[in-house]
Design a protein around this motif. Structure first.
Motif, PDB file in Angstrom:
ATOM      1  N   ARG A 165      48.077  63.120  24.500  1.00 15.46           N
ATOM      2  CA  ARG A 165      48.169  61.737  24.017  1.00 15.46           C
ATOM      3  C   ARG A 165      46.763  61.363  23.567  1.00 15.46           C
ATOM      4  O   ARG A 165      45.833  61.325  24.376  1.00 15.46           O
ATOM      5  CB  ARG A 165      48.635  60.808  25.122  1.00 15.46           C
ATOM      6  CG  ARG A 165      48.700  59.371  24.678  1.00 15.46           C
ATOM      7  CD  ARG A 165      49.161  58.487  25.810  1.00 15.46           C
ATOM      8  NE  ARG A 165      49.261  57.133  25.308  1.00 15.46           N
ATOM      9  CZ  ARG A 165      48.996  56.075  26.011  1.00 15.46           C
ATOM     10  NH1 ARG A 165      48.634  56.182  27.271  1.00 15.46           N
ATOM     11  NH2 ARG A 165      49.109  54.882  25.496  1.00 15.46           N
ATOM     12  N   THR A 204      44.330  58.583  21.761  1.00 17.63           N
ATOM     13  CA  THR A 204      44.158  57.189  21.350  1.00 17.63           C
ATOM     14  C   THR A 204      42.989  57.128  20.374  1.00 17.63           C
ATOM     15  O   THR A 204      41.919  57.684  20.640  1.00 17.63           O
ATOM     16  CB  THR A 204      43.881  56.291  22.568  1.00 17.63           C
ATOM     17  OG1 THR A 204      44.932  56.459  23.513  1.00 17.63           O
ATOM     18  CG2 THR A 204      43.792  54.823  22.158  1.00 17.63           C
ATOM     19  N   ARG A 257      50.924  61.373  19.810  1.00 17.00           N
ATOM     20  CA  ARG A 257      51.364  62.310  20.848  1.00 17.00           C
ATOM     21  C   ARG A 257      51.835  63.574  20.140  1.00 17.00           C
ATOM     22  O   ARG A 257      52.640  63.494  19.207  1.00 17.00           O
ATOM     23  CB  ARG A 257      52.526  61.736  21.649  1.00 17.00           C
ATOM     24  CG  ARG A 257      52.167  60.518  22.443  1.00 17.00           C
ATOM     25  CD  ARG A 257      53.441  59.956  23.095  1.00 17.00           C
ATOM     26  NE  ARG A 257      53.216  58.641  23.633  1.00 17.00           N
ATOM     27  CZ  ARG A 257      52.987  58.390  24.909  1.00 17.00           C
ATOM     28  NH1 ARG A 257      52.962  59.365  25.773  1.00 17.00           N
ATOM     29  NH2 ARG A 257      52.786  57.159  25.315  1.00 17.00           N
ATOM     30  N   GLY A 300      43.349  51.776  17.567  1.00 17.08           N
ATOM     31  CA  GLY A 300      44.474  51.400  18.417  1.00 17.08           C
ATOM     32  C   GLY A 300      45.701  52.268  18.270  1.00 17.08           C
ATOM     33  O   GLY A 300      46.630  52.175  19.073  1.00 17.08           O
ATOM     34  N   ARG A 301      45.734  53.130  17.252  1.00 19.59           N
ATOM     35  CA  ARG A 301      46.891  54.012  17.101  1.00 19.59           C
ATOM     36  C   ARG A 301      46.912  55.054  18.213  1.00 19.59           C
ATOM     37  O   ARG A 301      45.866  55.441  18.721  1.00 19.59           O
ATOM     38  CB  ARG A 301      46.862  54.724  15.747  1.00 19.59           C
ATOM     39  CG  ARG A 301      47.166  53.813  14.592  1.00 19.59           C
ATOM     40  CD  ARG A 301      47.141  54.558  13.292  1.00 19.59           C
ATOM     41  NE  ARG A 301      45.760  54.975  13.020  1.00 19.59           N
ATOM     42  CZ  ARG A 301      45.417  55.849  12.084  1.00 19.59           C
ATOM     43  NH1 ARG A 301      46.353  56.439  11.362  1.00 19.59           N
ATOM     44  NH2 ARG A 301      44.157  56.151  11.890  1.00 19.59           N
ATOM     45  N   ILE A 302      48.097  55.507  18.548  1.00 23.95           N
ATOM     46  CA  ILE A 302      48.265  56.544  19.565  1.00 23.95           C
ATOM     47  C   ILE A 302      49.103  57.656  18.946  1.00 23.95           C
ATOM     48  O   ILE A 302      50.160  57.398  18.366  1.00 23.95           O
ATOM     49  CB  ILE A 302      48.960  55.985  20.818  1.00 23.95           C
ATOM     50  CG1 ILE A 302      48.081  54.926  21.470  1.00 23.95           C
ATOM     51  CG2 ILE A 302      49.277  57.110  21.799  1.00 23.95           C
ATOM     52  CD1 ILE A 302      48.751  54.186  22.607  1.00 23.95           C
ATOM     53  N   LYS A 348      40.170  58.303  23.149  1.00 24.91           N
ATOM     54  CA  LYS A 348      40.575  58.883  24.422  1.00 24.91           C
ATOM     55  C   LYS A 348      41.567  60.011  24.159  1.00 24.91           C
ATOM     56  O   LYS A 348      42.414  59.908  23.283  1.00 24.91           O
ATOM     57  CB  LYS A 348      41.230  57.795  25.281  1.00 24.91           C
ATOM     58  CG  LYS A 348      41.570  58.209  26.662  1.00 24.91           C
ATOM     59  CD  LYS A 348      42.071  57.103  27.598  1.00 24.91           C
ATOM     60  CE  LYS A 348      42.590  55.849  27.008  1.00 24.91           C
ATOM     61  NZ  LYS A 348      43.159  54.922  27.992  1.00 24.91           N
ATOM     62  N   THR A 351      40.320  54.881  17.701  1.00 20.14           N
ATOM     63  CA  THR A 351      39.515  53.660  17.786  1.00 20.14           C
ATOM     64  C   THR A 351      40.210  52.457  17.156  1.00 20.14           C
ATOM     65  O   THR A 351      39.907  51.323  17.516  1.00 20.14           O
ATOM     66  CB  THR A 351      38.142  53.868  17.123  1.00 20.14           C
ATOM     67  OG1 THR A 351      38.331  54.324  15.776  1.00 20.14           O
ATOM     68  CG2 THR A 351      37.314  54.880  17.895  1.00 20.14           C
ATOM     69  N   GLU A 411      53.402  59.201  15.962  1.00 19.56           N
ATOM     70  CA  GLU A 411      52.321  58.210  15.935  1.00 19.56           C
ATOM     71  C   GLU A 411      52.881  56.829  16.244  1.00 19.56           C
ATOM     72  O   GLU A 411      53.893  56.420  15.673  1.00 19.56           O
ATOM     73  CB  GLU A 411      51.657  58.196  14.553  1.00 19.56           C
ATOM     74  CG  GLU A 411      50.536  57.185  14.447  1.00 19.56           C
ATOM     75  CD  GLU A 411      50.107  56.943  13.015  1.00 19.56           C
ATOM     76  OE1 GLU A 411      48.938  57.194  12.715  1.00 19.56           O
ATOM     77  OE2 GLU A 411      50.964  56.501  12.205  1.00 19.56           O
ATOM     78  N   ARG A 443      51.876  52.688  16.560  1.00 16.90           N
ATOM     79  CA  ARG A 443      50.877  51.666  16.247  1.00 16.90           C
ATOM     80  C   ARG A 443      51.526  50.300  16.238  1.00 16.90           C
ATOM     81  O   ARG A 443      52.734  50.165  16.051  1.00 16.90           O
ATOM     82  CB  ARG A 443      50.174  51.944  14.926  1.00 16.90           C
ATOM     83  CG  ARG A 443      51.062  51.842  13.721  1.00 16.90           C
ATOM     84  CD  ARG A 443      50.296  52.201  12.461  1.00 16.90           C
ATOM     85  NE  ARG A 443      51.205  52.152  11.343  1.00 16.90           N
ATOM     86  CZ  ARG A 443      50.904  51.641  10.170  1.00 16.90           C
ATOM     87  NH1 ARG A 443      49.703  51.169   9.953  1.00 16.90           N
ATOM     88  NH2 ARG A 443      51.781  51.611   9.213  1.00 16.90           N
TER      89      ARG A 443
END
Length: 152
Positions: free
Chosen positions: A43, A45, A53, A49-51, A135, A47, A72, A74
């Motif tokens: 996972r 993350t 996986r 805010g999108r994530i 992250k 900068t 993705e 968002r």
């Protein structure tokens, strides 16, 4: 015509100060950790805010990560324009020369209303630039399974 093969060996130039063994060990540990992560579900993350996986495929020397079978997530904000001002009809009690001195209602009526919702899209592969990484996470159970398998 005869063929001759010449083999020469050269020794590396002497170094003034050998690198400390801990630096080499750190590099080996880092490479081992990256090898453990290959193929695992991560996972990431970003900068903004999108994530994302997906399955970890590659990490290049610039810190860019490549994921496979990516989803993705968002949050999207969409501005909805304010409603049109009421039109004055025949039953309007205001005089034509009256002014609105408070000013607050007009400003509030002209502001956009923002609605947020989550979006999701599937991608076969994605490259996440290293400078956009905030992250990187892996599930504890998956990490423990990978460490267990590699240490046996």
């Amino acid at each position: 015509a005869t063929m001759t093969t010449t083999t020469t060996t050269t020794s590396p130039p002497p170094t003034a100060s050998p690198s400390p063994p801990s630096a080499s060990d750190d590099n080996n540990n880092l490479l081992h950790t990256i090898h453990l992560l290959l193929g695992s579900k991560l996972r990431v993350t970003m900068t903004d805010g999108r994530i994302a996986r997906g399955n970890f495929v590659c990490l290049d020397r610039l810190g860019n990560i490549i994921l496979d079978n990516v989803v993705e997530h968002r949050k999207v904000a969409h501005g909805i324009p304010p409603p049109p001002p009421p039109t004055g009809g025949a039953d309007d009690d205001d005089d034509d020369d009256s002014t609105n001195d408070d000013g607050g209602n007009e400003t509030n009526n002209n502001q956009r209303v923002y609605k947020k919702w989550d979006t999701e899209r599937a991608l076969s592969q994605a490259v996440i630039p290293g400078d956009r990484l905030a992250k990187v996470e892996i599930a504890r159970t998956e990490w423990e399974d990978r460490v267990c398998c590699w240490t046996k």
